[in-house]
Design a protein around this motif. Structure first.
Motif, PDB file in Angstrom:
ATOM      1  N   THR A  71      51.077  78.727  48.553  1.00 62.45           N
ATOM      2  CA  THR A  71      52.347  78.064  48.877  1.00 62.45           C
ATOM      3  C   THR A  71      52.660  78.079  50.371  1.00 62.45           C
ATOM      4  O   THR A  71      53.665  77.509  50.799  1.00 62.45           O
ATOM      5  N   LEU A  72      51.800  78.732  51.155  1.00 59.39           N
ATOM      6  CA  LEU A  72      52.048  78.819  52.596  1.00 59.39           C
ATOM      7  C   LEU A  72      52.153  77.446  53.278  1.00 59.39           C
ATOM      8  O   LEU A  72      53.096  77.221  54.047  1.00 59.39           O
ATOM      9  N   PRO A  73      51.222  76.508  53.048  1.00 59.08           N
ATOM     10  CA  PRO A  73      51.325  75.219  53.742  1.00 59.08           C
ATOM     11  C   PRO A  73      52.652  74.505  53.503  1.00 59.08           C
ATOM     12  O   PRO A  73      53.281  74.004  54.452  1.00 59.08           O
ATOM     13  N   SER A  74      53.093  74.450  52.247  1.00 60.85           N
ATOM     14  CA  SER A  74      54.352  73.762  51.955  1.00 60.85           C
ATOM     15  C   SER A  74      55.531  74.503  52.547  1.00 60.85           C
ATOM     16  O   SER A  74      56.499  73.884  53.042  1.00 60.85           O
ATOM     17  N   ILE A  88      55.104  70.434  68.381  1.00 61.39           N
ATOM     18  CA  ILE A  88      54.745  71.794  68.002  1.00 61.39           C
ATOM     19  C   ILE A  88      53.635  72.284  68.923  1.00 61.39           C
ATOM     20  O   ILE A  88      52.757  71.525  69.318  1.00 61.39           O
ATOM     21  N   VAL A  89      53.693  73.559  69.255  1.00 60.93           N
ATOM     22  CA  VAL A  89      52.599  74.187  69.990  1.00 60.93           C
ATOM     23  C   VAL A  89      52.195  75.439  69.219  1.00 60.93           C
ATOM     24  O   VAL A  89      53.043  76.135  68.656  1.00 60.93           O
ATOM     25  N   SER A  90      50.897  75.694  69.151  1.00 58.20           N
ATOM     26  CA  SER A  90      50.415  76.853  68.403  1.00 58.20           C
ATOM     27  C   SER A  90      49.271  77.512  69.151  1.00 58.20           C
ATOM     28  O   SER A  90      48.680  76.939  70.074  1.00 58.20           O
ATOM     29  N   TRP A  91      48.953  78.724  68.731  1.00 59.97           N
ATOM     30  CA  TRP A  91      47.754  79.383  69.234  1.00 59.97           C
ATOM     31  C   TRP A  91      46.518  78.650  68.713  1.00 59.97           C
ATOM     32  O   TRP A  91      46.576  77.925  67.713  1.00 59.97           O
ATOM     33  N   MET A 105      48.022  71.211  59.491  1.00 60.54           N
ATOM     34  CA  MET A 105      48.219  71.176  60.930  1.00 60.54           C
ATOM     35  C   MET A 105      47.427  70.060  61.615  1.00 60.54           C
ATOM     36  O   MET A 105      47.879  69.504  62.624  1.00 60.54           O
ATOM     37  N   LYS A 106      46.245  69.752  61.091  1.00 56.63           N
ATOM     38  CA  LYS A 106      45.368  68.804  61.786  1.00 56.63           C
ATOM     39  C   LYS A 106      45.260  67.441  61.110  1.00 56.63           C
ATOM     40  O   LYS A 106      44.653  66.524  61.662  1.00 56.63           O
ATOM     41  N   ILE A 114      53.727  63.887  63.852  1.00 55.44           N
ATOM     42  CA  ILE A 114      54.211  65.133  64.443  1.00 55.44           C
ATOM     43  C   ILE A 114      53.179  65.631  65.452  1.00 55.44           C
ATOM     44  O   ILE A 114      52.025  65.874  65.109  1.00 55.44           O
ATOM     45  N   SER A 115      53.599  65.754  66.682  1.00 55.38           N
ATOM     46  CA  SER A 115      52.691  66.178  67.746  1.00 55.38           C
ATOM     47  C   SER A 115      52.428  67.680  67.665  1.00 55.38           C
ATOM     48  O   SER A 115      53.354  68.478  67.585  1.00 55.38           O
ATOM     49  N   LEU A 116      51.136  68.059  67.676  1.00 53.46           N
ATOM     50  CA  LEU A 116      50.749  69.471  67.680  1.00 53.46           C
ATOM     51  C   LEU A 116      49.787  69.713  68.826  1.00 53.46           C
ATOM     52  O   LEU A 116      48.733  69.076  68.920  1.00 53.46           O
TER      53      LEU A 116
END
Length: 238
Positions: A71-74, A88-91, A105-106, A114-116
């Motif tokens: 359930t993490l993605p949702s 969004i910015v991520s490691w 995410m990809k 949505i920009s990541l």
């Protein structure tokens, strides 16, 4: 870049000389009869530590979400939407893939427009600019202190420290296995890494919820010098 210590012996010898004594090269570790720092939550199970963290999140103005890997993605997508979406910015962290977040995410976020931006050390200052303009920063806690609700983040070339404090909001993924009682255990973990010859991050951030300050008349203001909102997503990984 790993720093190199130069002229250490000459400096320490001179310092000892100015103090009028011989330089000490070995120090015996003291043995304490009572260690109260070890007693706090020492018998707590991992599930009990999760509950302590959950309650502490109420005190530090941080949203708490408990999920499993399915359930993490949702759940992550829902939190991002509640914060208004991207940018969004991520490691750049292989753990995102291990937690099953690659498709979200990809692929899904890209399809939604949505920009990541994933941290890329080769892009230098561009990473900081992306973090500065981001609405959401996503990181992963390496050690989590249940007592204080603190996420400990180890920075490296792929995990820029600005991801956790320049965006308007912060989402920190918290593996359940990373939760320990308090600072005592975190210090031991870091010390053991050093003793084992592991390379420890030059920047270790201890983050307790969104930024806040009570400097003026002891009135707490949240979101003064960093994220105005924060969410911990605790992942059942045990």
């Amino acid at each position: 870049m790993i720093g190199t210590i130069q002229n250490r012996d000459a400096f320490l010898n001179k310092l000892a000389s100015r103090l009028g004594r011989e330089r000490r090269t070995e120090i015996a570790k003291p043995e304490w009869n009572y260690n109260p720092q070890e007693e706090v939550l020492k018998d707590a199970s991992q599930d009990q530590l999760v509950e302590v963290l959950k309650e502490q999140c109420k005190n530090i103005h941080t949203n708490f979400v408990l999920v499993d890997t399915n359930t993490l993605p949702s759940a992550l997508n829902k939190v991002v939407e509640s914060y208004g979406g991207g940018p969004i910015v991520s490691w750049k962290d292989e753990r995102f893939a291990q937690f099953g977040l690659s498709a979200l995410m990809k692929e899904e976020w890209v399809a939604k427009g949505i920009s990541l931006h994933e941290w890329d050390y080769t892009k230098g200052a561009e990473n900081i600019e992306k973090a500065n303009c981001a609405n959401v920063g996503i990181t992963i806690s390496d050690i989590t202190l249940a007592e204080s609700g603190t996420a400990v983040l180890f920075s490296n070339k792929d995990r820029g420290r600005t991801v956790s404090f320049l965006p308007a909001t912060s989402i920190i993924l918290v593996p359940k296995s990373s939760i320990v009682p308090r600072m005592t255990q975190a210090a031991k973990i870091i010390r053991e890494k050093v003793q084992n010859g592991e390379q420890v991050a030059s920047c270790v951030n201890f983050i307790t919820g969104p930024s806040n300050s009570a400097d003026i008349e002891m009135i707490l203001v949240v979101g003064v010098h960093g994220p105005i909102k924060a969410t911990y997503i605790v992942i059942e990984d045990l």
